[in-house]
Write an enzyme that holds these catalytic residues in place. Sequence first.
Site, PDB file in Angstrom:
ATOM      1  CB  SER A  65      -0.941   0.021   1.212  1.00 33.34           C
ATOM      2  OG  SER A  65      -0.215   0.213   2.417  1.00 33.34           O
ATOM      3  CE  LYS A 111      -2.566   2.096   5.047  1.00 31.05           C
ATOM      4  NZ  LYS A 111      -2.544   1.365   3.768  1.00 31.05           N
TER       5      LYS A 111
END
Length: 202
Positions: A65, A111
């Site tokens: 991701s 993230k």
Amino acid sequence: MSLSPRQDIQEEPDAASGASTQSEVVKSHTAAEIWDWIKSVSIALVIVIVLNLYVFNLSTVKGHSMEPTLEEKEWLFVNKIVYITGSPKRGDVVILKDPDKQEAGRKFLVKRVVGLPGDRVEIRSGNLYVNGEVVQEPYTDNLIEDGDRGPLVVEDGKYFVMGDNRHHGASLDSRVFGSVASGMIQGRADFILWPMGKAGAL
């Protein structure tokens, strides 16, 4: 009658007693060394635990991701004390507790912070907008493929996070589970430690 002169008698040390005393000294010295070793190891463990809880730890990237910035199995140095004394900023790569918890065994995510408390976040035509302005994102390699979202205002005490991989369905982030509370953010990833070919600051 002849008297025998007085004789001074010097007692010879008992060999068995001397050996026993020496053995006790050795045992005492060994016990002291073991106790010192136990104390040193205990202190070291306490220091490591405190550092791991409040100062830093190491984290391994799992998944895709955050590509192209981070790749699977890379080792990260995570600065934990930075958010004890301050707050996340836009662009910070952070480690956070998984708010979704749909995948068994997954506890943490990595993230990037793209929205701060009070920011107006919108995704339109493949671009990220914050407070009405398009965000230049040199860390990505393509436009956002998951469709338009927002605009929405990030709540007080929360942060909007996204993965750098903007391909369709590549990142589970605030577009799915919403803004994350500051208490869920565990630290800032400051360095890639391994592999050596990519080692450096983020």
